[in-house]
Write a protein that holds these residues in place. Structure first.
Motif, PDB file in Angstrom:
ATOM      1  N   ASP A 115       0.854  -1.190   0.000  1.00 44.35           N
ATOM      2  CA  ASP A 115       0.000   0.000   0.000  1.00 44.35           C
ATOM      3  C   ASP A 115       0.892   1.242   0.000  1.00 44.35           C
ATOM      4  OD1 ASP A 115      -1.726   2.196   0.743  1.00 44.35           O
ATOM      5  OD2 ASP A 115      -3.138   0.731   1.534  1.00 44.35           O
ATOM      6  N   PRO A 116       0.731   2.150  -0.957  1.00 42.33           N
ATOM      7  CA  PRO A 116       1.610   3.327  -1.027  1.00 42.33           C
ATOM      8  C   PRO A 116       1.390   4.338   0.088  1.00 42.33           C
ATOM      9  CG  PRO A 116      -0.122   3.471  -2.688  1.00 42.33           C
ATOM     10  CD  PRO A 116      -0.221   2.100  -2.091  1.00 42.33           C
ATOM     11  N   ASP A 117       0.304   4.204   0.831  1.00 46.65           N
ATOM     12  CA  ASP A 117       0.020   5.099   1.951  1.00 46.65           C
ATOM     13  C   ASP A 117       0.529   4.446   3.233  1.00 46.65           C
ATOM     14  OD1 ASP A 117      -1.018   6.553   4.060  1.00 46.65           O
ATOM     15  OD2 ASP A 117      -3.030   6.740   3.205  1.00 46.65           O
TER      16      ASP A 117
ATOM     17  N   ALA B 167       0.356   5.186   6.329  1.00 47.67           N
ATOM     18  CA  ALA B 167      -0.608   5.144   7.432  1.00 47.67           C
ATOM     19  C   ALA B 167      -1.628   4.026   7.207  1.00 47.67           C
ATOM     20  CB  ALA B 167      -1.306   6.488   7.578  1.00 47.67           C
ATOM     21  N   ALA B 168      -2.115   3.910   5.982  1.00 46.36           N
ATOM     22  CA  ALA B 168      -3.065   2.838   5.672  1.00 46.36           C
ATOM     23  C   ALA B 168      -2.395   1.476   5.794  1.00 46.36           C
ATOM     24  CB  ALA B 168      -3.622   3.036   4.260  1.00 46.36           C
ATOM     25  N   ARG B 169      -1.144   1.395   5.349  1.00 51.19           N
ATOM     26  CA  ARG B 169      -0.413   0.134   5.485  1.00 51.19           C
ATOM     27  C   ARG B 169      -0.287  -0.283   6.948  1.00 51.19           C
ATOM     28  NH1 ARG B 169       5.854   0.509   5.242  1.00 51.19           N
ATOM     29  NH2 ARG B 169       5.269   1.404   7.258  1.00 51.19           N
ATOM     30  N   ASP B 170       0.125   0.660   7.785  1.00 51.31           N
ATOM     31  CA  ASP B 170       0.312   0.334   9.199  1.00 51.31           C
ATOM     32  C   ASP B 170      -1.006  -0.050   9.862  1.00 51.31           C
ATOM     33  OD1 ASP B 170       2.923   0.930   8.726  1.00 51.31           O
ATOM     34  OD2 ASP B 170       3.043   2.642  10.085  1.00 51.31           O
ATOM     35  N   ALA B 171      -2.095   0.623   9.491  1.00 46.91           N
ATOM     36  CA  ALA B 171      -3.398   0.280  10.055  1.00 46.91           C
ATOM     37  C   ALA B 171      -3.802  -1.129   9.647  1.00 46.91           C
ATOM     38  CB  ALA B 171      -4.445   1.296   9.599  1.00 46.91           C
ATOM     39  N   ALA B 172      -3.541  -1.487   8.397  1.00 53.03           N
ATOM     40  CA  ALA B 172      -3.874  -2.831   7.937  1.00 53.03           C
ATOM     41  C   ALA B 172      -3.029  -3.874   8.661  1.00 53.03           C
ATOM     42  CB  ALA B 172      -3.662  -2.927   6.423  1.00 53.03           C
ATOM     43  N   LEU B 173      -1.717  -3.638   8.758  1.00 47.72           N
ATOM     44  CA  LEU B 173      -0.841  -4.606   9.411  1.00 47.72           C
ATOM     45  C   LEU B 173      -1.203  -4.778  10.886  1.00 47.72           C
ATOM     46  CD1 LEU B 173       2.621  -3.689   7.847  1.00 47.72           C
ATOM     47  CD2 LEU B 173       1.181  -5.681   7.325  1.00 47.72           C
ATOM     48  N   ALA B 174      -1.583  -3.686  11.532  1.00 47.78           N
ATOM     49  CA  ALA B 174      -1.963  -3.771  12.946  1.00 47.78           C
ATOM     50  C   ALA B 174      -3.202  -4.650  13.137  1.00 47.78           C
ATOM     51  CB  ALA B 174      -2.204  -2.381  13.517  1.00 47.78           C
ATOM     52  N   ALA B 175      -4.027  -4.760  12.088  1.00 46.40           N
ATOM     53  CA  ALA B 175      -5.255  -5.558  12.154  1.00 46.40           C
ATOM     54  C   ALA B 175      -5.099  -6.876  11.396  1.00 46.40           C
ATOM     55  CB  ALA B 175      -6.426  -4.756  11.597  1.00 46.40           C
TER      56      ALA B 175
ATOM     57  N   ALA C 124      10.267  -4.207  10.728  1.00 46.69           N
ATOM     58  CA  ALA C 124      10.849  -3.862   9.437  1.00 46.69           C
ATOM     59  C   ALA C 124       9.985  -2.855   8.692  1.00 46.69           C
ATOM     60  CB  ALA C 124      11.036  -5.125   8.595  1.00 46.69           C
ATOM     61  N   ALA C 125       8.661  -3.034   8.734  1.00 45.84           N
ATOM     62  CA  ALA C 125       7.754  -2.111   8.049  1.00 45.84           C
ATOM     63  C   ALA C 125       7.786  -0.731   8.685  1.00 45.84           C
ATOM     64  CB  ALA C 125       6.334  -2.668   8.070  1.00 45.84           C
ATOM     65  N   GLY C 126       7.782  -0.678  10.014  1.00 46.80           N
ATOM     66  CA  GLY C 126       7.786   0.607  10.687  1.00 46.80           C
ATOM     67  C   GLY C 126       9.014   1.430  10.397  1.00 46.80           C
ATOM     68  N   ALA C 127      10.119   0.758  10.057  1.00 42.23           N
ATOM     69  CA  ALA C 127      11.381   1.463   9.836  1.00 42.23           C
ATOM     70  C   ALA C 127      11.471   2.124   8.467  1.00 42.23           C
ATOM     71  CB  ALA C 127      12.550   0.499  10.015  1.00 42.23           C
ATOM     72  N   ALA C 128      10.507   1.900   7.596  1.00 44.26           N
ATOM     73  CA  ALA C 128      10.576   2.439   6.236  1.00 44.26           C
ATOM     74  C   ALA C 128       9.173   2.682   5.704  1.00 44.26           C
ATOM     75  CB  ALA C 128      11.344   1.481   5.327  1.00 44.26           C
ATOM     76  N   ALA C 129       9.104   3.285   4.529  1.00 41.96           N
ATOM     77  CA  ALA C 129       7.811   3.661   3.975  1.00 41.96           C
ATOM     78  C   ALA C 129       7.284   2.630   2.991  1.00 41.96           C
ATOM     79  CB  ALA C 129       7.911   5.035   3.313  1.00 41.96           C
ATOM     80  N   GLN C 130       7.857   2.584   1.800  1.00 47.37           N
ATOM     81  CA  GLN C 130       7.305   1.758   0.741  1.00 47.37           C
ATOM     82  C   GLN C 130       7.798   0.322   0.846  1.00 47.37           C
ATOM     83  OE1 GLN C 130       4.965   2.760  -1.654  1.00 47.37           O
ATOM     84  NE2 GLN C 130       4.864   0.548  -1.937  1.00 47.37           N
ATOM     85  N   GLY C 131       6.880  -0.637   0.747  1.00 45.50           N
ATOM     86  CA  GLY C 131       7.250  -2.042   0.824  1.00 45.50           C
ATOM     87  C   GLY C 131       6.905  -2.792  -0.451  1.00 45.50           C
TER      88      GLY C 131
END
Length: 269
Positions: free
Chosen positions: A206-208, A210-218, A243-250
């Motif tokens: 997900d290029p966003d 914030a949206a990525r982190d919200a999805a991963l948290a759930a 690893a995701a929190g340390a960077a933006a685009q995955g």
């Protein structure tokens, strides 16, 4: 070279099953492609790391804990494997000063953290890195998961540690994107792992942020989530959060079918 060009990514790697890369298997190609991926990891980096910070699924503590041993021993934390696998060597040095900086960054972000000068390198670290960095010359610092396995806290830990990427430190999460011990080898879990892998890849890419982190948290609500990582086994997914929190685009950088299930690796830039 610009700062962006020299900045290292963070990665989430599969570490296989026990000392799997150093054994004979039937069928013989069970772990071949994963092993080849790990061997090629260093060649895909923009620069040689000055140190490796590795979050292993096999170390849980009440608070984030950083191994600060100058000469970390290997921890053969697997059972029932051939005798030679308990004599594997990988004498990478530690980095006490970096361990102190890791703890300080976490504490500055409001996350309780401590150092452990006795902690060695468990098989979630030395088994995959023996392939990725066989020379064992780059200093290694192990970092525990937090025992509550709170995804948001581990994403926050990754954000706190992000500055290390500009200091030559390669942040690695070591786990397995599917980790249901009863599911390995069972063809009924193939579609389950496929569904979760597709969801996980979509969330990571997900290029966003914030949206990525919200999805991963759930993640537990994702298709196949709790079947791929049953409660009590989700520790193998949590290194991805750091690893995701340390960077933006995955993006997904590896995927294979192993013992009837889909296993993937991800890189974050």
């Amino acid at each position: 070279m610009t700062a962006a060009a020299s900045r290292l990514p963070s990665c989430y790697l599969p570490h296989g099953g026990g000392p799997c890369f150093f054994m004979d298997w039937d069928p013989p190609d069970t772990w071949t492609r994963m092993g080849d991926f790990l061997r090629g990891l260093a060649g895909e980096l923009p620069a040689r790391p000055t140190a490796l910070l590795v979050v292993s699924a096999h170390w849980l503590e009440p608070a984030f804990t950083v191994g600060s041993a100058a000469e970390p021993a290997l921890i053969y934390d697997y059972g029932g494997f051939p005798p030679h696998t308990y004599h594997l060597t990988w004498p990478a040095p530690g980095a006490p000063a970096l361990a102190g900086r890791v703890a300080a960054l976490l504490q500055a972000a409001g996350l309780a953290a401590r150092e452990d000068p006795q902690r060695g390198l468990d098989h979630g670290i030395f088994v995959p890195l023996k392939l990725a960095f066989p020379e064992a010359e780059i200093p290694v610092v192990p970092l525990s998961l937090r025992r509550d396995l709170d995804p948001a806290a581990h994403l926050a830990a990754g954000r706190a540690l992000a500055p290390l990427r500009d200091e030559g430190v390669l942040i690695l999460g070591s786990g397995m994107s599917f980790h249901n011990m009863r599911g390995y080898g069972d063809p009924r879990f193939g579609p389950v792992s496929d569904a979760f892998d597709a969801w996980l890849t979509g969330a990571v890419e997900d290029p966003d942020p914030a949206a990525r982190d919200a999805a991963l948290a759930a993640w537990a609500a994702a298709p196949g989530g709790l079947q791929s990582h049953p409660r009590g086994q989700e520790e193998h997914l949590l290194p991805l959060m750091v690893a995701a929190g340390a960077a933006a685009q995955g993006r997904r950088i590896f995927s294979d079918r192993v013992m009837e299930t889909t296993i993937s690796a991800f890189r974050f830039d």
